[in-house]
Motif scaffolding. Structure first.
Motif, PDB file in Angstrom:
ATOM      1  N   ARG A 217       0.854  -1.193   0.000  1.00  0.00           N
ATOM      2  CA  ARG A 217       0.000   0.000   0.000  1.00  0.00           C
ATOM      3  C   ARG A 217       0.883   1.233   0.000  1.00  0.00           C
ATOM      4  O   ARG A 217       1.812   1.345   0.793  1.00  0.00           O
ATOM      5  CB  ARG A 217      -0.924   0.017   1.210  1.00  0.00           C
ATOM      6  N   ASP A 218       0.560   2.132  -0.915  1.00  0.00           N
ATOM      7  CA  ASP A 218       1.280   3.402  -1.047  1.00  0.00           C
ATOM      8  C   ASP A 218       0.479   4.485  -0.310  1.00  0.00           C
ATOM      9  O   ASP A 218      -0.718   4.320  -0.100  1.00  0.00           O
ATOM     10  CB  ASP A 218       1.352   3.736  -2.553  1.00  0.00           C
ATOM     11  N   HIS A 219       1.127   5.544   0.071  1.00  0.00           N
ATOM     12  CA  HIS A 219       0.457   6.704   0.685  1.00  0.00           C
ATOM     13  C   HIS A 219       0.849   7.906  -0.158  1.00  0.00           C
ATOM     14  O   HIS A 219       1.937   8.438  -0.002  1.00  0.00           O
ATOM     15  CB  HIS A 219       0.912   6.889   2.136  1.00  0.00           C
ATOM     16  N   LYS A 220      -0.044   8.302  -1.071  1.00  0.00           N
ATOM     17  CA  LYS A 220       0.352   9.248  -2.120  1.00  0.00           C
ATOM     18  C   LYS A 220       0.289  10.714  -1.717  1.00  0.00           C
ATOM     19  O   LYS A 220       0.982  11.545  -2.287  1.00  0.00           O
ATOM     20  CB  LYS A 220      -0.545   9.052  -3.347  1.00  0.00           C
ATOM     21  N   ARG A 221      -0.567  11.056  -0.735  1.00  0.00           N
ATOM     22  CA  ARG A 221      -0.715  12.483  -0.410  1.00  0.00           C
ATOM     23  C   ARG A 221       0.418  12.942   0.501  1.00  0.00           C
ATOM     24  O   ARG A 221       0.936  12.171   1.295  1.00  0.00           O
ATOM     25  CB  ARG A 221      -2.042  12.743   0.293  1.00  0.00           C
ATOM     26  N   THR A 231       1.682  13.213  -4.342  1.00  0.00           N
ATOM     27  CA  THR A 231       3.141  13.148  -4.510  1.00  0.00           C
ATOM     28  C   THR A 231       3.460  11.865  -5.259  1.00  0.00           C
ATOM     29  O   THR A 231       2.567  11.086  -5.566  1.00  0.00           O
ATOM     30  CB  THR A 231       3.846  13.072  -3.138  1.00  0.00           C
ATOM     31  N   GLY A 232       4.718  11.617  -5.461  1.00  0.00           N
ATOM     32  CA  GLY A 232       5.135  10.333  -6.042  1.00  0.00           C
ATOM     33  C   GLY A 232       4.899   9.184  -5.066  1.00  0.00           C
ATOM     34  O   GLY A 232       4.902   8.017  -5.456  1.00  0.00           O
ATOM     35  N   GLY A 233       4.668   9.489  -3.805  1.00  0.00           N
ATOM     36  CA  GLY A 233       4.469   8.450  -2.774  1.00  0.00           C
ATOM     37  C   GLY A 233       5.288   8.810  -1.549  1.00  0.00           C
ATOM     38  O   GLY A 233       6.482   9.073  -1.651  1.00  0.00           O
ATOM     39  N   LEU A 274       5.320  -5.927 -13.905  1.00  0.00           N
ATOM     40  CA  LEU A 274       3.978  -5.378 -14.107  1.00  0.00           C
ATOM     41  C   LEU A 274       3.412  -4.978 -12.751  1.00  0.00           C
ATOM     42  O   LEU A 274       3.499  -5.732 -11.782  1.00  0.00           O
ATOM     43  CB  LEU A 274       3.082  -6.419 -14.782  1.00  0.00           C
ATOM     44  N   PHE A 275       2.841  -3.791 -12.714  1.00  0.00           N
ATOM     45  CA  PHE A 275       2.367  -3.178 -11.467  1.00  0.00           C
ATOM     46  C   PHE A 275       0.903  -2.843 -11.673  1.00  0.00           C
ATOM     47  O   PHE A 275       0.568  -2.095 -12.589  1.00  0.00           O
ATOM     48  CB  PHE A 275       3.238  -1.936 -11.272  1.00  0.00           C
ATOM     49  N   LEU A 276       0.043  -3.397 -10.835  1.00  0.00           N
ATOM     50  CA  LEU A 276      -1.383  -3.073 -10.899  1.00  0.00           C
ATOM     51  C   LEU A 276      -1.726  -2.140  -9.747  1.00  0.00           C
ATOM     52  O   LEU A 276      -1.482  -2.481  -8.591  1.00  0.00           O
ATOM     53  CB  LEU A 276      -2.247  -4.327 -10.724  1.00  0.00           C
ATOM     54  N   TYR A 290      -2.261   0.602 -14.830  1.00  0.00           N
ATOM     55  CA  TYR A 290      -1.126  -0.306 -15.000  1.00  0.00           C
ATOM     56  C   TYR A 290       0.142   0.534 -14.968  1.00  0.00           C
ATOM     57  O   TYR A 290       0.185   1.620 -15.556  1.00  0.00           O
ATOM     58  CB  TYR A 290      -1.150  -0.961 -16.382  1.00  0.00           C
ATOM     59  N   ASN A 291       1.172   0.019 -14.331  1.00  0.00           N
ATOM     60  CA  ASN A 291       2.517   0.558 -14.532  1.00  0.00           C
ATOM     61  C   ASN A 291       3.354  -0.598 -15.063  1.00  0.00           C
ATOM     62  O   ASN A 291       3.096  -1.755 -14.716  1.00  0.00           O
ATOM     63  CB  ASN A 291       3.119   1.092 -13.236  1.00  0.00           C
ATOM     64  N   VAL A 292       4.338  -0.281 -15.867  1.00  0.00           N
ATOM     65  CA  VAL A 292       5.095  -1.349 -16.530  1.00  0.00           C
ATOM     66  C   VAL A 292       6.502  -1.475 -15.953  1.00  0.00           C
ATOM     67  O   VAL A 292       7.441  -1.841 -16.639  1.00  0.00           O
ATOM     68  CB  VAL A 292       5.142  -1.118 -18.054  1.00  0.00           C
ATOM     69  N   ARG A 293       6.602  -1.169 -14.652  1.00  0.00           N
ATOM     70  CA  ARG A 293       7.917  -1.079 -13.989  1.00  0.00           C
ATOM     71  C   ARG A 293       7.672  -1.171 -12.501  1.00  0.00           C
ATOM     72  O   ARG A 293       6.537  -1.149 -12.038  1.00  0.00           O
ATOM     73  CB  ARG A 293       8.559   0.245 -14.355  1.00  0.00           C
ATOM     74  N   PHE A 294       8.763  -1.253 -11.752  1.00  0.00           N
ATOM     75  CA  PHE A 294       8.665  -1.208 -10.298  1.00  0.00           C
ATOM     76  C   PHE A 294       8.118   0.163  -9.866  1.00  0.00           C
ATOM     77  O   PHE A 294       8.369   1.169 -10.535  1.00  0.00           O
ATOM     78  CB  PHE A 294      10.061  -1.350  -9.694  1.00  0.00           C
ATOM     79  N   GLY A 295       7.421   0.205  -8.736  1.00  0.00           N
ATOM     80  CA  GLY A 295       6.946   1.475  -8.180  1.00  0.00           C
ATOM     81  C   GLY A 295       7.991   2.086  -7.272  1.00  0.00           C
ATOM     82  O   GLY A 295       8.893   1.406  -6.787  1.00  0.00           O
ATOM     83  N   ASP A 296       7.843   3.364  -7.037  1.00  0.00           N
ATOM     84  CA  ASP A 296       8.728   4.057  -6.108  1.00  0.00           C
ATOM     85  C   ASP A 296       7.838   4.826  -5.148  1.00  0.00           C
ATOM     86  O   ASP A 296       7.137   5.737  -5.593  1.00  0.00           O
ATOM     87  CB  ASP A 296       9.640   5.007  -6.898  1.00  0.00           C
ATOM     88  N   PRO A 297       7.719   4.482  -3.893  1.00  0.00           N
ATOM     89  CA  PRO A 297       8.601   3.654  -3.061  1.00  0.00           C
ATOM     90  C   PRO A 297       8.129   2.213  -2.785  1.00  0.00           C
ATOM     91  O   PRO A 297       8.626   1.599  -1.846  1.00  0.00           O
ATOM     92  CB  PRO A 297       8.639   4.424  -1.745  1.00  0.00           C
ATOM     93  N   GLU A 298       7.238   1.645  -3.595  1.00  0.00           N
ATOM     94  CA  GLU A 298       6.837   0.251  -3.355  1.00  0.00           C
ATOM     95  C   GLU A 298       8.045  -0.684  -3.388  1.00  0.00           C
ATOM     96  O   GLU A 298       8.158  -1.619  -2.588  1.00  0.00           O
ATOM     97  CB  GLU A 298       5.839  -0.219  -4.426  1.00  0.00           C
ATOM     98  N   THR A 299       8.940  -0.432  -4.347  1.00  0.00           N
ATOM     99  CA  THR A 299      10.092  -1.326  -4.546  1.00  0.00           C
ATOM    100  C   THR A 299      10.960  -1.453  -3.298  1.00  0.00           C
ATOM    101  O   THR A 299      11.439  -2.542  -2.973  1.00  0.00           O
ATOM    102  CB  THR A 299      10.971  -0.746  -5.679  1.00  0.00           C
TER     103      THR A 299
END
Ligand code: AMP
Ligand code: GLY
Length: 430
Positions: A217-221, A231-233, A274-276, A290-299
């Motif tokens: 889970r990301d926290h984007k705000r 934000t980017g996360g 692949l990132f859903l 969809y994202n086609v790469r690792f997430g930042d900061p999920e990775t």
């Protein structure tokens, strides 16, 4: 093996950290890296979008394998170019990358393959978009609607508008170039606003098979309680309770399999990461993006859990043999807290001296990944980007992982440092 990683953020620092743990890695280069990456890899000053210069570099240094971090390089066709030249590379092809680089393409793909997502309309001009706003598909005029620029906009191309007036101003500010590069908004996607908990599900994919990573889970705000600007996360967690077994099975059946099979049937088998981005609604999971790469900061939160050799995974992706590799993850949870510069996300201040990274890094099961740092002439780390550090910790329970991460956060300081104190707290997981 000699490895080249393309990118310069916390995500790439985490990818290189994982690559360095492989006994098969002999040397790692990064184009173009950051202050923290420079401690564990050789940074080279080539832009991630200068594909010709990157492939020249890969030949010159006899790179064995290149790993592509971000969407811009992928959307420009770096993978197709490297493969044409006989260079080994991990990432989505340019055609497969359209799942991220064009939101209209992704929505039409989901419609063709019956993949659950929000109802939508695609408009070729602001006038057309404003006309669509009055269609019943988005509910009554007082209900929210989501406005998205079709192209890549570094996370700034999505506005959740509370009513039609807000939607009209979002459309106008995207098309005029006020909010984002207007080229990304030559097509506008309007979406029904979904309600639920958001979860990110990432996987390795080899064109035919896939292997899930721990759900995140990301926290984007920017603000606590999910308030303020996007934000980017600002932080992520992984935890086994983010999704139940049943929810995971539904996601695999209704979303992942049709996506992998659909891309293959349309002649661009999905290879890479692949990132859903999912919304868990009352009527089941829906794809937000969809994202086609690792997430930042999920990775950062994901890779600290990885036990299997990262290079073995890359080779299984290359050879279409992911189904033959057992990928192992640490049991338990992880937490990543982003430390951002003063004034992020608007106009982040750079050049501030950062204190405490070494102390924080010595803590148990804690890794401090660098996102926007640089070494100054005295050999001290200074801020040089919006998101500066990603303080990441693991533990058997989420509450302990969070406790560890925040203890390390307390070790670090600079003038104007900002972070959210509530990462993981809104997840409902103890
Ligand atoms: P995206 O970049 O498409 O994931 O959108 C960024 C954020 O906007 C998501 O993480 C959601 O919080 C929100 N969002 C996107 N699409 C929708 C939607 N159809 N309904 C509600 N929220 C959305
Ligand atoms: N953290 C969201 C992304 O990388 O797209």
């Amino acid at each position: 093996m000699k490895i080249l990683v393309i990118g310069s953020g916390g995500r790439e620092h985490a990818i290189i950290w994982a690559i360095k743990r492989s006994a098969r890695t002999t040397e790692v280069f990064c184009a173009n890296g950051n202050g923290g990456i420079a401690e564990i890899a050789e940074c080279v000053d080539i832009s991630p979008t200068d594909i010709g210069a990157l492939s020249d570099f890969a030949f010159e240094k006899e790179i064995d394998l290149t790993f592509v971090g971000g969407e811009n390089s992928l959307a420009l066709g770096i993978v197709d170019d490297f493969e044409r030249k006989g260079l080994r590379v991990i990432g989505a092809s340019q055609k497969a990358a359209r799942l991220e680089s064009s939101k209209a393409f992704a929505k039409d793909f989901m419609a063709r393959h019956d993949i659950p997502t929000a109802a939508y309309r695609v408009a070729g001009s602001s006038e057309e978009a404003i006309e669509y706003l009055h269609e019943g598909v988005f509910g009554d005029e007082g209900s929210p609607v989501v406005v998205k620029a079709d192209g890549l906009a570094a996370g700034k191309g999505v506005v959740v508008a509370n009513d039609r007036a807000e939607a009209v101003s979002a459309i106008e500010s995207m098309v005029s170039g006020e909010l984002i590069d207007a080229r990304a908004a030559d097509t506008i996607v309007l979406e029904e606003c979904l309600v639920g908990n958001e979860v990110s599900v990432l996987m390795f994919a080899d064109g035919e098979h896939f292997a899930l990573m721990p759900a995140t889970r990301d926290h984007k705000r920017i603000g606590e309680g999910d308030t303020g600007a996007n934000t980017g996360g600002m932080g992520t967690i992984t935890d086994p309770n983010l999704l139940s077994k049943e929810q995971t099975a539904t996601i695999i059946d209704k979303i992942i399999k049709p996506t992998i099979e659909g891309a293959k049937a349309e002649d661009y088998p999905f290879k890479g990461i692949l990132f859903l981005g999912l919304m868990m609604t009352e009527s089941g999971p829906r794809v937000l993006e969809y994202n086609v790469r690792f997430g930042d900061p999920e990775t950062q939160a994901i890779l600290v859990n990885l036990e299997t050799d990262f290079i073995d995974i890359c080779e299984s992706i290359e050879n279409g043999k992911l189904d033959k590799l057992l990928i192992e993850w640490k049991e338990g949870s992880s937490a990543c807290v982003i430390l951002a510069a003063e004034n992020y996300p608007k106009s982040p201040k750079s050049g501030d001296i950062i204190k405490g990274i070494e102390t924080a890094s010595r803590r148990e099961d804690t890794v401090v990944f660098h996102a926007g740092t640089e070494l100054n002439e005295n050999g001290r780390f200074i801020t040089s980007g919006g998101r500066v550090l990603a303080v990441t910790a693991t533990a058997s329970r989420l509450s302990n992982a969070l406790h560890r991460a925040y203890k390390a956060v307390n070790d670090i300081s600079w003038d104007g440092m900002q972070f959210r104190r509530d990462i993981g707290r809104t997840s409902g997981i103890k």
